[in-house]
Design a protein around this motif. Structure first.
Motif, PDB file in Angstrom:
ATOM      1  N   PHE A  27      15.287 -11.483   8.695  1.00  0.00           N
ATOM      2  CA  PHE A  27      14.971 -11.460  10.125  1.00  0.00           C
ATOM      3  C   PHE A  27      14.651 -12.888  10.574  1.00  0.00           C
ATOM      4  O   PHE A  27      14.461 -13.792   9.743  1.00  0.00           O
ATOM      5  N   ASP A  31      10.302 -15.302  15.282  1.00  0.00           N
ATOM      6  CA  ASP A  31      10.189 -14.333  16.366  1.00  0.00           C
ATOM      7  C   ASP A  31       9.113 -13.281  16.146  1.00  0.00           C
ATOM      8  O   ASP A  31       8.866 -12.464  17.028  1.00  0.00           O
ATOM      9  N   TYR A  32       8.519 -13.272  14.966  1.00  0.00           N
ATOM     10  CA  TYR A  32       7.623 -12.162  14.622  1.00  0.00           C
ATOM     11  C   TYR A  32       6.223 -12.635  14.240  1.00  0.00           C
ATOM     12  O   TYR A  32       6.059 -13.659  13.559  1.00  0.00           O
ATOM     13  N   ARG A  52       0.263 -15.233  15.213  1.00  0.00           N
ATOM     14  CA  ARG A  52       1.240 -14.919  16.243  1.00  0.00           C
ATOM     15  C   ARG A  52       2.571 -15.622  15.965  1.00  0.00           C
ATOM     16  O   ARG A  52       2.625 -16.582  15.188  1.00  0.00           O
ATOM     17  N   SER A  53       3.584 -15.164  16.651  1.00  0.00           N
ATOM     18  CA  SER A  53       4.894 -15.791  16.534  1.00  0.00           C
ATOM     19  C   SER A  53       4.852 -17.200  17.116  1.00  0.00           C
ATOM     20  O   SER A  53       3.922 -17.563  17.835  1.00  0.00           O
ATOM     21  N   ARG A 100       4.738  -7.435   8.597  1.00  0.00           N
ATOM     22  CA  ARG A 100       5.367  -7.922   9.825  1.00  0.00           C
ATOM     23  C   ARG A 100       5.023  -6.986  10.968  1.00  0.00           C
ATOM     24  O   ARG A 100       5.019  -5.763  10.789  1.00  0.00           O
ATOM     25  N   LEU A 102       5.755  -5.225  14.699  1.00  0.00           N
ATOM     26  CA  LEU A 102       6.864  -4.891  15.596  1.00  0.00           C
ATOM     27  C   LEU A 102       6.933  -5.918  16.722  1.00  0.00           C
ATOM     28  O   LEU A 102       5.910  -6.453  17.140  1.00  0.00           O
ATOM     29  N   LYS A 103       8.114  -6.138  17.253  1.00  0.00           N
ATOM     30  CA  LYS A 103       8.247  -7.088  18.370  1.00  0.00           C
ATOM     31  C   LYS A 103       7.492  -6.609  19.593  1.00  0.00           C
ATOM     32  O   LYS A 103       6.887  -7.392  20.317  1.00  0.00           O
ATOM     33  N   VAL A 106       2.876  -5.861  18.312  1.00  0.00           N
ATOM     34  CA  VAL A 106       2.827  -6.881  17.246  1.00  0.00           C
ATOM     35  C   VAL A 106       1.801  -6.603  16.151  1.00  0.00           C
ATOM     36  O   VAL A 106       1.868  -7.199  15.075  1.00  0.00           O
ATOM     37  N   ASP A 110       5.513  -2.861  10.645  1.00  0.00           N
ATOM     38  CA  ASP A 110       6.690  -2.074  10.294  1.00  0.00           C
ATOM     39  C   ASP A 110       7.280  -2.413   8.933  1.00  0.00           C
ATOM     40  O   ASP A 110       8.018  -1.607   8.376  1.00  0.00           O
TER      41      ASP A 110
END
Lengths: 122, 107
Positions: A27, A31-32, A52-53, A100, A102-103, A106, A110
């Motif tokens: 991934f 972004d995550y 945080r991302s 990680r 979730l987008k 957060v 997942d």
């Protein structure tokens, strides 16, 4: 395929330090958000730390039990997250999981790594 | 910090039965409640996020409900692979906290 692989656990004496690594793949790392969650042997889950991302500033949060002793960080160039554990205590003994978020949620985790065991004992 | 209390601690059921697991928060978490399943020797698996949203790949027999302080995870028709420990987690306020878990065991 998303993968999180932890490393760096082991037996360490009280008061010493350890650095855990979480190697991420499958991934877009930047972004995550990522977190560390631990589980003492035979017991329940305890959230430890969150980062945080990149787009959200890469800022961090900590559980009160580890604040000032543990530091979470992330390296985009290698897709590795770290957890630096200082001034270790017996009560830090646990399996440490890298997770990680979730987008869209957060702090809902997942994907989880397989965990790395940290044992603090003299 | 927000304390999550899960009940019962252990649920003894047979395959095919319905499981109802409870998670109660010490203060309102709105809908920011998450459920995980953990089997022995494995990492937890995300089941439900934000009270009622099934995660990717989770069978429809798993459903979540509730808001505020009272939440329920329902497994409508227990399959053999569902016997495990289930944890709730709130993500409303820092620090994130987990409940103590409910073990669903075979009767």
């Amino acid at each position: 395929e998303v993968q999180l692989v932890e490393s760096g656990g082991g037996l360490v004496q009280p008061g010493r330090s350890l650095r855990l690594a979480c190697s991420a793949s499958g991934f877009t790392f930047d972004d995550y958000a990522l977190s560390w969650v631990r589980q003492p042997p035979g017991r329940g889950l305890e959230w430890v730390s969150f980062i945080r991302s990149k787009a959200n500033g890469g800022t961090t949060e900590y559980a009160a039990s580890v604040k000032g002793r543990f530091t979470i960080s992330r390296d985009a160039s290698t897709s590795i997250a770290y957890l630096q554990l200082n001034s270790l205590r017996a009560e830090d003994t646990a399996v440490y999981y890298c997770t990680r978020g979730l987008k869209t949620s957060v702090t809902s985790f997942d994907y989880w790594g397989q965990g790395t065991l940290v044992t603090v004992s003299s | 910090e927000i304390v999550l209390t899960q009940s019962p601690a252990t649920l003894s059921l047979s395959p095919g039965e319905r499981a109802t697991l409870s998670c109660r928060a010490s203060q309102s978490v709105s809908s920011f409640l998450v459920w995980y399943q953990q089997k022995l020797g494995q990492a937890p698996r995300l089941l439900i996020y934000d009270a009622s949203n099934r995660a990717t790949g989770i069978p429809a027999r798993f459903s979540g409900s509730g808001s505020g302080t009272d939440f329920t995870l329902t497994i409508s028709n227990l399959e053999p692979e569902d016997f495990a420990v289930y944890y709730c987690q709130q993500r409303s306020l820092w620090p994130l906290t987990f409940g103590g878990g409910t073990k669903v065991e075979i009767k």
